[in-house]
Write an enzyme that holds these catalytic residues in place. Structure first.
Site, PDB file in Angstrom:
ATOM      1  N   SER A  96      36.737  40.816  44.551  1.00  0.00           N
ATOM      2  CA  SER A  96      36.927  39.367  44.535  1.00  0.00           C
ATOM      3  C   SER A  96      37.487  38.902  43.183  1.00  0.00           C
ATOM      4  CB  SER A  96      35.601  38.679  44.887  1.00  0.00           C
ATOM      5  OG  SER A  96      35.783  37.337  45.211  1.00  0.00           O
ATOM      6  N   ASP A 217      37.465  37.891  56.958  1.00  0.00           N
ATOM      7  CA  ASP A 217      36.811  37.522  55.700  1.00  0.00           C
ATOM      8  C   ASP A 217      36.908  36.015  55.557  1.00  0.00           C
ATOM      9  OD1 ASP A 217      36.189  36.953  53.024  1.00  0.00           O
ATOM     10  OD2 ASP A 217      37.186  38.725  52.232  1.00  0.00           O
ATOM     11  N   HIS A 246      33.079  39.443  53.359  1.00  0.00           N
ATOM     12  CA  HIS A 246      33.695  39.494  52.037  1.00  0.00           C
ATOM     13  C   HIS A 246      33.025  40.508  51.121  1.00  0.00           C
ATOM     14  CE1 HIS A 246      36.159  37.954  48.799  1.00  0.00           C
ATOM     15  NE2 HIS A 246      35.095  37.638  48.059  1.00  0.00           N
TER      16      HIS A 246
END
Length: 266
Positions: A96, A217, A246
């Site tokens: 991320s 996601d 995610h």
């Protein structure tokens, strides 16, 4: 923070082997997110783990609201850690926001990175003309307002959405680390992340990249992985995981570890 940075960010090096693997966690987690991944790599890699300064596992007094206004300060921290550990070459795995931190670090110091492995990465979360990032500005503002009004309620709702798959242990673990974050720091970092736009610098990345993306996601549409592949300046590949969520290192660690091993440089 100077020389205390390694202690402040809980830097650890585990495992054995000549090759260096850096595991960098994303927003709302800390280095414990990698605990189910580690056994797959510590036999043949020295693995570097650390906590982002915004993580709940870090003393919040270290978070300087004036300094961490952009992702560049996080890049400074990463490069300081690598230099302090005298690492001159590594494979970097970023989840991320740490994927984008790795992208920026590789532009600044490409010689440090053999490869970037980017999990759930996005150069921009907001939609734009001819670009689908997944969010409109009003949605983001509602997201921020919910965080501000009742952080605990927001985190309780966001955790299962982010995990996606029906994996109660993963939801509990993500909830724990979200709750550990100080709410004002969490909101500040969220604003920084959602307002970032790396699209203009992707072409400067010359380090080979593997992009790992789940099929569904809530934070990053699958089309973003294709966008990254088409715009990164170096050789890149996409590894699609046929799962939801995610946080595959929490919800499907075995599957992710196998994909990570495939992505490692030979």
């Amino acid at each position: 923070m100077g020389h205390s940075l390694l202690d402040a960010l809980n830097v650890r090096v585990v495992g054995s082997g000549e090759k260096i693997l850096v595991l960098a966690h994303g927003f709302g987690t800390d280095q414990s997110a990698w605990q189910r991944i580690l056994p797959y790599f510590i036999r043949d890699h020295r693995v570097v783990l650390y906590d982002l300064v915004c993580a709940g596992s870090v003393n919040p007094d270290y978070f300087d609201f004036r300094r961490y206004t952009t992702l560049d300060a996080y890049v400074d921290d990463l490069l300081y850690i690598l230099d302090a550990l005298r690492i001159d070459r590594c494979t970097y795995v970023g989840h991320s926001v740490s994927a984008t931190i790795g992208i920026l670090a590789s532009i600044r110091r490409p010689e440090l990175f053999t490869k970037l492995i980017l999990i759930g990465a996005s150069p921009r979360f907001l939609n734009d003309r001819n670009y689908h990032g997944g969010f409109e500005q009003p949605e983001i503002e509602k997201f921020f307002s919910a965080m501000e009004e009742n952080y605990k309620a927001w985190a309780s709702g966001f955790a299962p959405l982010a995990v996606g798959a029906d994996v109660p242990d993963a939801v509990r673990e993500f909830s724990r680390t979200l709750f550990n974050m100080r709410p004002d720091i969490s909101l500040f970092v969220s604003r920084t992340v959602f307002n970032s736009d790396l699209r203009g610098v992707l072409g400067l990345v010359k380090v080979p990249c593997s992009i790992i993306q789940t099929a569904k996601d809530v934070s990053v549409p699958a089309s973003v992985a294709v966008y990254l592949k088409n715009h990164l300046g170096g050789r890149s590949t996409i590894h699609m995981l046929n799962i939801e969520g995610h946080l595959p290192h929490l919800s499907a660690p075995n599957l992710l570890a196998i994909e990570l091993r495939r992505a490692l440089p030979r």
